[in-house]
Enzyme design. Sequence first.
Site, PDB file in Angstrom:
ATOM      1  CD  GLU A   8      -2.839   1.151   2.523  1.00  0.00           C
ATOM      2  OE1 GLU A   8      -3.330  -0.097   2.903  1.00  0.00           O
ATOM      3  OE2 GLU A   8      -3.470   2.041   2.906  1.00  0.00           O
ATOM      4  CE  LYS A  18      -6.265  -1.635   5.627  1.00  0.00           C
ATOM      5  NZ  LYS A  18      -5.447  -0.703   4.783  1.00  0.00           N
ATOM      6  CG  ASP A  34       1.167 -16.631  12.255  1.00  0.00           C
ATOM      7  OD1 ASP A  34       0.549 -15.656  11.484  1.00  0.00           O
ATOM      8  OD2 ASP A  34       0.717 -17.522  12.710  1.00  0.00           O
ATOM      9  CG  HIS A  44      -4.210   7.171  -0.280  1.00  0.00           C
ATOM     10  ND1 HIS A  44      -3.811   7.024   0.910  1.00  0.00           N
ATOM     11  CD2 HIS A  44      -4.335   6.101  -0.746  1.00  0.00           C
ATOM     12  CE1 HIS A  44      -4.024   5.853   1.374  1.00  0.00           C
ATOM     13  NE2 HIS A  44      -4.012   5.225   0.341  1.00  0.00           N
TER      14      HIS A  44
HETATM   15  C1  MEV Z   1      -6.160   2.983   5.167  1.00  0.00           C
HETATM   16  O1  MEV Z   1      -5.290   2.000   4.716  1.00  0.00           O
HETATM   17  C2  MEV Z   1      -5.990   3.220   6.559  1.00  0.00           C
HETATM   18  C3  MEV Z   1      -7.089   4.361   7.008  1.00  0.00           C
HETATM   19  O2  MEV Z   1      -8.294   4.172   6.565  1.00  0.00           O
HETATM   20  C4  MEV Z   1      -6.764   4.384   8.480  1.00  0.00           C
HETATM   21  C5  MEV Z   1      -7.885   5.382   9.278  1.00  0.00           C
HETATM   22  O3  MEV Z   1      -8.902   5.771   8.570  1.00  0.00           O
HETATM   23  O4  MEV Z   1      -7.618   5.554  10.505  1.00  0.00           O
HETATM   24  C6  MEV Z   1      -6.594   5.710   6.420  1.00  0.00           C
END
Ligand code: MEV
Length: 424
Positions: free
Chosen positions: A82, A266, A282, A380
Amino acid sequence: MSQTSRLPGLHKLTVFERIDAIAQSAELSAQDRKTLRGGGLDLQRADKLIENAIGIYSLPLGIATNFLINGRDVLIPMVIEEPSVVAGASFMAKLAREGGGFRTSSTAPEMIGQIQVLDLDDLDAAEHAIIVHRKELLAAVGQQIQRLIARGGGPRDIEVRCFAESPAGPMLVVHLVIDCRDAMGANLVNTACEALAEPIERITGGRVALRILSNLTDKRLATAECTIPSTALTFGEYPGDVVVKRIIEAWAFAVVDPYRAATHNKGVMNGIDPVVIATGNDWRAIEAGAHAYAVRDGRYTSLSEWGTDEAGNLTGKLELPMAVGIVGGTTRAHPAAQTALKILGVSSAGELAEIITAVGLAQNLAALRALATEGIQAGHMALHARQIALSAGATGPAIDRLAEQMLREGKITPSRAEELMNNN
Ligand code: MEV
Protein backbone atom coordinates in the site's frame (compact mmCIF):
# COMPACT_ATOMS: atom_id res chain seq x y z
CA MET A 1 29.26 2.17 14.96
CA SER A 2 25.89 3.38 16.21
CA GLN A 3 23.32 3.47 13.46
CA THR A 4 21.35 6.55 12.48
CA SER A 5 17.79 6.35 11.25
CA ARG A 6 17.94 9.90 9.91
CA LEU A 7 18.64 9.36 6.24
CA PRO A 8 17.33 12.53 4.60
CA GLY A 9 16.91 12.18 0.84
CA LEU A 10 16.71 8.36 0.95
CA HIS A 11 13.49 8.55 -1.08
CA LYS A 12 15.25 10.44 -3.85
CA LEU A 13 17.83 7.68 -4.46
CA THR A 14 17.39 4.84 -6.90
CA VAL A 15 16.44 1.53 -5.36
CA PHE A 16 20.03 0.22 -5.78
CA GLU A 17 21.51 3.33 -4.18
CA ARG A 18 19.06 2.88 -1.33
CA ILE A 19 20.18 -0.71 -0.78
CA ASP A 20 23.76 0.58 -0.53
CA ALA A 21 22.78 3.32 1.92
CA ILE A 22 20.91 0.90 4.20
CA ALA A 23 23.63 -1.75 3.90
CA GLN A 24 26.20 0.81 4.98
CA SER A 25 24.11 2.18 7.83
CA ALA A 26 23.12 -1.27 9.16
CA GLU A 27 26.51 -2.86 8.35
CA LEU A 28 24.96 -5.54 6.15
CA SER A 29 27.00 -8.25 4.41
CA ALA A 30 27.38 -8.74 0.65
CA GLN A 31 24.99 -11.69 1.02
CA ASP A 32 22.38 -9.44 2.68
CA ARG A 33 22.62 -6.99 -0.20
CA LYS A 34 22.09 -9.87 -2.61
CA THR A 35 19.10 -11.00 -0.55
CA LEU A 36 17.57 -7.50 -0.73
CA ARG A 37 18.06 -7.36 -4.49
CA GLY A 38 16.61 -10.82 -5.10
CA GLY A 39 13.84 -11.03 -2.50
CA GLY A 40 15.55 -13.72 -0.46
CA LEU A 41 13.34 -16.72 -0.98
CA ASP A 42 14.18 -19.18 -3.78
CA LEU A 43 11.91 -21.91 -5.09
CA GLN A 44 13.75 -24.65 -3.21
CA ARG A 45 13.17 -22.89 0.12
CA ALA A 46 9.58 -22.00 -0.79
CA ASP A 47 8.96 -25.67 -1.53
CA LYS A 48 10.07 -26.54 2.00
CA LEU A 49 7.87 -23.90 3.65
CA ILE A 50 4.44 -24.91 2.35
CA GLU A 51 2.76 -27.69 0.40
CA ASN A 52 2.24 -27.69 -3.37
CA ALA A 53 4.42 -24.61 -3.88
CA ILE A 54 4.42 -23.45 -7.49
CA GLY A 55 6.10 -20.07 -7.19
CA ILE A 56 7.02 -17.06 -5.08
CA TYR A 57 4.68 -14.09 -4.64
CA SER A 58 6.69 -10.93 -4.03
CA LEU A 59 5.85 -7.71 -2.21
CA PRO A 60 7.88 -4.49 -1.85
CA LEU A 61 10.22 -4.20 1.14
CA GLY A 62 10.65 -0.55 2.16
CA ILE A 63 12.52 1.23 4.94
CA ALA A 64 10.87 3.68 7.32
CA THR A 65 13.34 6.23 8.64
CA ASN A 66 13.60 8.66 11.58
CA PHE A 67 12.56 6.21 14.33
CA LEU A 68 14.10 6.98 17.71
CA ILE A 69 13.00 4.30 20.19
CA ASN A 70 14.15 4.42 23.82
CA GLY A 71 17.01 6.65 22.66
CA ARG A 72 18.16 4.25 19.91
CA ASP A 73 17.93 5.06 16.21
CA VAL A 74 16.18 2.21 14.38
CA LEU A 75 15.64 1.67 10.66
CA ILE A 76 12.34 -0.13 10.08
CA PRO A 77 11.95 -2.73 7.32
CA MET A 78 8.32 -2.88 6.12
CA VAL A 79 6.80 -5.33 3.64
CA ILE A 80 3.66 -3.77 2.20
CA GLU A 81 1.96 -3.10 -1.13
CA GLU A 82 0.00 0.00 0.00
CA PRO A 83 1.40 3.41 -0.97
CA SER A 84 1.79 6.15 1.70
CA VAL A 85 2.39 3.77 4.62
CA VAL A 86 6.22 3.85 4.68
CA ALA A 87 6.26 7.60 4.03
CA GLY A 88 3.59 8.22 6.68
CA ALA A 89 5.42 6.21 9.36
CA SER A 90 8.74 7.95 8.55
CA PHE A 91 7.18 11.39 8.73
CA MET A 92 5.42 10.75 12.04
CA ALA A 93 8.64 9.29 13.47
CA LYS A 94 10.31 12.57 12.51
CA LEU A 95 7.68 14.54 14.41
CA ALA A 96 7.95 12.17 17.39
CA ARG A 97 11.73 12.78 17.51
CA GLU A 98 10.97 16.39 18.34
CA GLY A 99 9.37 15.10 21.56
CA GLY A 100 12.22 12.67 22.32
CA GLY A 101 11.07 9.75 20.17
CA PHE A 102 9.10 6.69 21.26
CA ARG A 103 9.21 5.22 24.75
CA THR A 104 8.42 1.52 24.80
CA SER A 105 8.12 -1.41 27.19
CA SER A 106 6.93 -5.01 27.14
CA THR A 107 5.82 -7.71 29.55
CA ALA A 108 7.49 -11.13 29.83
CA PRO A 109 7.01 -13.19 26.62
CA GLU A 110 4.39 -15.44 28.20
CA MET A 111 2.09 -17.40 25.92
CA ILE A 112 -1.12 -19.17 26.89
CA GLY A 113 -1.87 -22.75 25.82
CA GLN A 114 -5.45 -23.98 26.21
CA ILE A 115 -6.60 -27.47 27.11
CA GLN A 116 -10.33 -28.14 26.82
CA VAL A 117 -11.77 -30.74 29.22
CA LEU A 118 -15.25 -32.24 28.68
CA ASP A 119 -17.44 -35.04 30.09
CA LEU A 120 -16.99 -33.84 33.69
CA ASP A 121 -19.58 -34.68 36.37
CA ASP A 122 -18.38 -32.03 38.81
CA LEU A 123 -16.66 -28.91 37.41
CA ASP A 124 -15.71 -27.52 40.83
CA ALA A 125 -14.10 -30.80 41.90
CA ALA A 126 -12.15 -30.97 38.61
CA GLU A 127 -10.96 -27.38 39.03
CA HIS A 128 -9.85 -28.10 42.57
CA ALA A 129 -7.99 -31.24 41.45
CA ILE A 130 -6.06 -29.29 38.81
CA ILE A 131 -5.08 -26.62 41.35
CA VAL A 132 -3.92 -29.28 43.83
CA HIS A 133 -1.76 -30.91 41.10
CA ARG A 134 -0.47 -27.60 39.69
CA LYS A 135 3.19 -28.27 40.54
CA GLU A 136 3.11 -31.79 39.14
CA LEU A 137 1.62 -30.53 35.86
CA LEU A 138 4.18 -27.74 35.55
CA ALA A 139 6.97 -30.28 36.16
CA ALA A 140 5.55 -32.54 33.43
CA VAL A 141 5.67 -29.59 30.98
CA GLY A 142 9.21 -28.78 32.11
CA GLN A 143 10.31 -32.27 31.04
CA GLN A 144 9.13 -31.48 27.50
CA ILE A 145 10.87 -28.14 27.09
CA GLN A 146 14.22 -28.41 28.83
CA ARG A 147 16.05 -26.39 26.18
CA LEU A 148 13.68 -23.48 26.71
CA ILE A 149 14.25 -23.69 30.47
CA ALA A 150 18.01 -23.58 29.83
CA ARG A 151 17.44 -20.33 27.89
CA GLY A 152 15.60 -18.78 30.85
CA GLY A 153 12.04 -19.54 29.78
CA GLY A 154 9.70 -22.36 30.72
CA PRO A 155 6.31 -23.12 32.28
CA ARG A 156 5.12 -20.38 34.64
CA ASP A 157 1.57 -21.11 35.71
CA ILE A 158 -1.57 -23.19 35.39
CA GLU A 159 -4.92 -21.40 35.47
CA VAL A 160 -8.40 -22.91 35.33
CA ARG A 161 -11.53 -21.43 33.79
CA CYS A 162 -14.97 -23.02 34.20
CA PHE A 163 -17.83 -22.73 31.75
CA ALA A 164 -20.85 -24.30 33.43
CA GLU A 165 -22.84 -24.03 30.22
CA SER A 166 -21.69 -24.38 26.63
CA PRO A 167 -23.24 -25.87 23.49
CA ALA A 168 -21.25 -29.01 24.36
CA GLY A 169 -22.22 -29.07 28.05
CA PRO A 170 -20.09 -28.09 31.07
CA MET A 171 -16.51 -27.31 30.09
CA LEU A 172 -13.28 -26.78 31.98
CA VAL A 173 -10.46 -24.92 30.25
CA VAL A 174 -6.94 -25.23 31.60
CA HIS A 175 -4.52 -22.45 30.71
CA LEU A 176 -0.86 -23.33 30.62
CA VAL A 177 1.33 -20.22 30.78
CA ILE A 178 4.79 -20.58 29.23
CA ASP A 179 7.56 -18.00 28.98
CA CYS A 180 8.80 -18.48 25.40
CA ARG A 181 11.77 -16.06 25.57
CA ASP A 182 12.83 -15.16 22.00
CA ALA A 183 10.54 -17.62 20.21
CA MET A 184 7.00 -16.81 19.13
CA GLY A 185 6.33 -20.17 20.74
CA ALA A 186 3.38 -21.67 18.82
CA ASN A 187 5.03 -25.06 18.34
CA LEU A 188 6.43 -25.40 21.81
CA VAL A 189 3.16 -24.32 23.46
CA ASN A 190 1.18 -26.79 21.35
CA THR A 191 3.62 -29.60 22.14
CA ALA A 192 3.43 -28.81 25.85
CA CYS A 193 -0.39 -28.73 25.78
CA GLU A 194 -0.51 -32.12 24.07
CA ALA A 195 1.81 -33.55 26.73
CA LEU A 196 -0.61 -32.42 29.45
CA ALA A 197 -3.62 -34.26 28.00
CA GLU A 198 -2.95 -37.58 29.72
CA PRO A 199 -2.20 -36.21 33.24
CA ILE A 200 -5.19 -33.83 33.05
CA GLU A 201 -7.56 -36.66 32.09
CA ARG A 202 -6.16 -38.75 34.94
CA ILE A 203 -6.49 -35.93 37.49
CA THR A 204 -9.99 -34.73 36.49
CA GLY A 205 -11.60 -37.93 35.21
CA GLY A 206 -12.75 -35.94 32.17
CA ARG A 207 -11.91 -36.13 28.47
CA VAL A 208 -9.37 -33.73 26.94
CA ALA A 209 -10.43 -32.39 23.55
CA LEU A 210 -8.57 -29.37 22.06
CA ARG A 211 -4.95 -28.61 22.98
CA ILE A 212 -3.79 -25.42 21.27
CA LEU A 213 -2.26 -22.01 22.00
CA SER A 214 -4.46 -18.90 22.32
CA ASN A 215 -3.79 -15.99 19.97
CA LEU A 216 -5.22 -13.63 22.57
CA THR A 217 -1.77 -13.31 24.12
CA ASP A 218 -2.78 -10.79 26.75
CA LYS A 219 0.11 -11.72 29.01
CA ARG A 220 2.57 -10.86 26.23
CA LEU A 221 1.89 -7.15 25.70
CA ALA A 222 3.97 -4.38 24.18
CA THR A 223 3.45 -0.66 24.77
CA ALA A 224 4.67 2.39 22.88
CA GLU A 225 4.19 6.04 23.85
CA CYS A 226 5.12 9.35 22.30
CA THR A 227 4.73 13.08 22.85
CA ILE A 228 4.56 15.36 19.83
CA PRO A 229 5.09 19.08 20.46
CA SER A 230 1.97 20.84 19.17
CA THR A 231 4.21 23.24 17.18
CA ALA A 232 5.53 20.25 15.19
CA LEU A 233 1.98 19.46 14.08
CA THR A 234 1.39 22.79 12.33
CA PHE A 235 0.20 21.79 8.88
CA GLY A 236 -0.54 24.22 6.01
CA GLU A 237 -3.36 26.47 7.13
CA TYR A 238 -3.85 24.44 10.36
CA PRO A 239 -2.06 25.73 13.51
CA GLY A 240 -0.51 23.00 15.71
CA ASP A 241 -3.05 23.32 18.54
CA VAL A 242 -5.92 22.92 16.07
CA VAL A 243 -4.31 19.78 14.62
CA VAL A 244 -3.92 18.37 18.16
CA LYS A 245 -7.59 19.04 18.91
CA ARG A 246 -8.72 17.49 15.64
CA ILE A 247 -6.57 14.38 16.11
CA ILE A 248 -8.17 13.85 19.51
CA GLU A 249 -11.64 14.30 17.99
CA ALA A 250 -10.75 11.72 15.32
CA TRP A 251 -9.59 9.27 18.01
CA ALA A 252 -12.77 9.91 20.08
CA PHE A 253 -14.80 8.77 17.06
CA ALA A 254 -13.00 5.38 17.18
CA VAL A 255 -13.43 5.14 20.97
CA VAL A 256 -17.23 5.28 20.78
CA ASP A 257 -18.03 3.73 17.40
CA PRO A 258 -16.97 0.18 16.44
CA TYR A 259 -17.57 0.96 12.74
CA ARG A 260 -14.90 3.66 12.95
CA ALA A 261 -12.74 1.66 15.39
CA ALA A 262 -12.34 -1.14 12.82
CA THR A 263 -10.89 1.33 10.29
CA HIS A 264 -8.86 3.18 12.92
CA ASN A 265 -7.31 -0.10 14.07
CA LYS A 266 -6.72 -1.11 10.46
CA GLY A 267 -4.58 2.03 10.28
CA VAL A 268 -2.66 0.84 13.36
CA MET A 269 -2.14 -2.56 11.71
CA ASN A 270 -0.89 -0.80 8.56
CA GLY A 271 2.21 -0.07 10.62
CA ILE A 272 2.35 -3.36 12.49
CA ASP A 273 1.78 -6.04 9.83
CA PRO A 274 4.54 -4.87 7.47
CA VAL A 275 7.22 -5.26 10.16
CA VAL A 276 5.71 -8.54 11.35
CA ILE A 277 5.86 -9.84 7.77
CA ALA A 278 9.35 -8.46 7.09
CA THR A 279 10.69 -10.35 10.11
CA GLY A 280 9.05 -13.64 9.11
CA ASN A 281 6.47 -13.58 11.89
CA ASP A 282 2.85 -14.77 11.78
CA TRP A 283 0.78 -11.69 10.97
CA ARG A 284 -2.54 -13.57 11.16
CA ALA A 285 -1.73 -14.37 14.78
CA ILE A 286 -0.92 -10.71 15.49
CA GLU A 287 -4.12 -9.54 13.74
CA ALA A 288 -6.23 -12.05 15.70
CA GLY A 289 -4.66 -10.99 19.01
CA ALA A 290 -5.00 -7.28 18.29
CA HIS A 291 -8.69 -7.34 17.43
CA ALA A 292 -9.57 -9.70 20.30
CA TYR A 293 -7.73 -7.29 22.63
CA ALA A 294 -9.64 -4.33 21.16
CA VAL A 295 -12.91 -5.90 22.33
CA ARG A 296 -11.68 -7.11 25.73
CA ASP A 297 -14.11 -4.88 27.65
CA GLY A 298 -17.09 -6.21 25.71
CA ARG A 299 -17.24 -3.49 23.06
CA TYR A 300 -14.85 -3.16 20.13
CA THR A 301 -12.88 0.09 20.45
CA SER A 302 -9.67 1.93 19.56
CA LEU A 303 -6.39 0.18 20.34
CA SER A 304 -4.62 3.52 20.73
CA GLU A 305 -5.14 6.44 23.11
CA TRP A 306 -4.51 10.09 22.27
CA GLY A 307 -4.57 13.09 24.61
CA THR A 308 -2.58 16.13 25.67
CA ASP A 309 -0.01 16.93 28.35
CA GLU A 310 -0.12 20.06 30.56
CA ALA A 311 1.63 22.06 27.84
CA GLY A 312 -0.97 21.12 25.22
CA ASN A 313 1.35 18.74 23.35
CA LEU A 314 -0.13 15.63 21.76
CA THR A 315 0.43 12.40 23.70
CA GLY A 316 -0.14 8.95 22.25
CA LYS A 317 -0.12 5.42 23.61
CA LEU A 318 -0.60 2.02 22.03
CA GLU A 319 -0.73 -1.26 23.97
CA LEU A 320 -1.53 -4.60 22.40
CA PRO A 321 -0.61 -8.31 22.41
CA MET A 322 2.57 -8.80 20.40
CA ALA A 323 3.62 -12.45 20.10
CA VAL A 324 6.62 -12.23 17.78
CA GLY A 325 9.88 -14.14 17.76
CA ILE A 326 13.41 -13.65 16.50
CA VAL A 327 14.34 -17.35 16.42
CA GLY A 328 12.82 -20.38 14.74
CA GLY A 329 10.05 -20.71 12.16
CA THR A 330 9.98 -18.55 9.03
CA THR A 331 12.13 -15.98 10.80
CA ARG A 332 14.98 -18.46 10.44
CA ALA A 333 14.01 -20.01 7.10
CA HIS A 334 13.52 -16.79 5.10
CA PRO A 335 16.80 -15.02 4.25
CA ALA A 336 15.05 -11.64 3.88
CA ALA A 337 13.63 -12.01 7.41
CA GLN A 338 17.17 -12.52 8.70
CA THR A 339 18.30 -9.39 6.86
CA ALA A 340 15.32 -7.46 8.24
CA LEU A 341 16.29 -8.48 11.79
CA LYS A 342 19.85 -7.28 11.14
CA ILE A 343 18.55 -3.93 9.89
CA LEU A 344 16.46 -3.61 13.07
CA GLY A 345 19.44 -4.58 15.22
CA VAL A 346 17.23 -6.29 17.80
CA SER A 347 18.60 -8.62 20.46
CA SER A 348 15.34 -10.00 21.90
CA ALA A 349 11.77 -10.79 20.90
CA GLY A 350 10.60 -8.19 23.43
CA GLU A 351 12.63 -5.49 21.73
CA LEU A 352 11.15 -6.45 18.35
CA ALA A 353 7.63 -6.40 19.83
CA GLU A 354 8.21 -2.90 21.20
CA ILE A 355 9.56 -1.55 17.91
CA ILE A 356 6.60 -2.98 16.01
CA THR A 357 4.22 -1.30 18.45
CA ALA A 358 5.98 2.06 18.00
CA VAL A 359 5.50 1.74 14.23
CA GLY A 360 1.80 0.97 14.78
CA LEU A 361 1.42 4.13 16.87
CA ALA A 362 3.27 6.23 14.25
CA GLN A 363 1.09 4.84 11.48
CA ASN A 364 -2.10 5.53 13.42
CA LEU A 365 -0.98 9.12 13.90
CA ALA A 366 -0.18 9.50 10.19
CA ALA A 367 -3.73 8.46 9.30
CA LEU A 368 -5.41 10.61 11.99
CA ARG A 369 -3.38 13.69 11.10
CA ALA A 370 -4.29 13.41 7.43
CA LEU A 371 -7.94 12.53 8.07
CA ALA A 372 -8.38 15.35 10.57
CA THR A 373 -6.93 17.98 8.21
CA GLU A 374 -6.70 17.81 4.42
CA GLY A 375 -8.29 14.32 4.16
CA ILE A 376 -6.61 11.08 3.23
CA GLN A 377 -6.91 11.33 -0.55
CA ALA A 378 -4.52 14.25 -1.22
CA GLY A 379 -1.38 12.36 -0.20
CA HIS A 380 -2.77 9.05 -1.37
CA MET A 381 -3.54 10.20 -4.88
CA ALA A 382 0.03 11.25 -5.64
CA LEU A 383 1.28 7.76 -4.84
CA HIS A 384 -1.74 6.14 -6.44
CA ALA A 385 -0.95 8.02 -9.66
CA ARG A 386 2.55 6.49 -9.66
CA GLN A 387 1.06 3.01 -9.27
CA ILE A 388 -1.34 3.61 -12.15
CA ALA A 389 1.54 4.87 -14.32
CA LEU A 390 3.54 1.79 -13.40
CA SER A 391 0.70 -0.60 -14.28
CA ALA A 392 0.31 1.17 -17.62
CA GLY A 393 3.88 0.13 -18.39
CA ALA A 394 5.78 3.34 -17.55
CA THR A 395 9.39 2.83 -16.47
CA GLY A 396 12.16 5.09 -15.05
CA PRO A 397 11.53 8.85 -15.16
CA ALA A 398 8.34 8.28 -17.20
CA ILE A 399 6.60 7.02 -14.02
CA ASP A 400 6.86 10.40 -12.28
CA ARG A 401 6.18 12.33 -15.52
CA LEU A 402 2.93 10.47 -16.16
CA ALA A 403 1.90 10.62 -12.50
CA GLU A 404 2.47 14.38 -12.32
CA GLN A 405 0.50 14.99 -15.50
CA MET A 406 -2.45 12.88 -14.29
CA LEU A 407 -2.42 14.76 -10.96
CA ARG A 408 -2.37 18.14 -12.76
CA GLU A 409 -5.30 17.06 -14.89
CA GLY A 410 -7.12 15.54 -11.90
CA LYS A 411 -7.66 12.41 -14.01
CA ILE A 412 -5.90 9.48 -12.43
CA THR A 413 -7.17 6.47 -14.33
CA PRO A 414 -5.61 3.46 -16.06
CA SER A 415 -7.08 4.58 -19.41
CA ARG A 416 -5.53 8.07 -19.12
CA ALA A 417 -2.18 6.51 -18.17
CA GLU A 418 -2.35 4.26 -21.23
CA GLU A 419 -3.21 7.24 -23.47
CA LEU A 420 -0.23 9.17 -22.13
CA MET A 421 2.01 6.15 -22.65
CA ASN A 422 0.85 5.78 -26.25
CA ASN A 423 1.37 9.51 -26.92
CA ASN A 424 4.94 9.36 -25.62
C1 MEV B 1 -6.04 3.03 5.06
O1 MEV B 1 -5.25 1.92 4.69
C2 MEV B 1 -6.02 3.25 6.55
C3 MEV B 1 -6.93 4.37 7.07
O2 MEV B 1 -8.27 4.12 6.64
C4 MEV B 1 -6.85 4.35 8.57
C5 MEV B 1 -7.83 5.27 9.27
O3 MEV B 1 -8.89 5.58 8.71
O4 MEV B 1 -7.51 5.65 10.42
C6 MEV B 1 -6.55 5.71 6.51
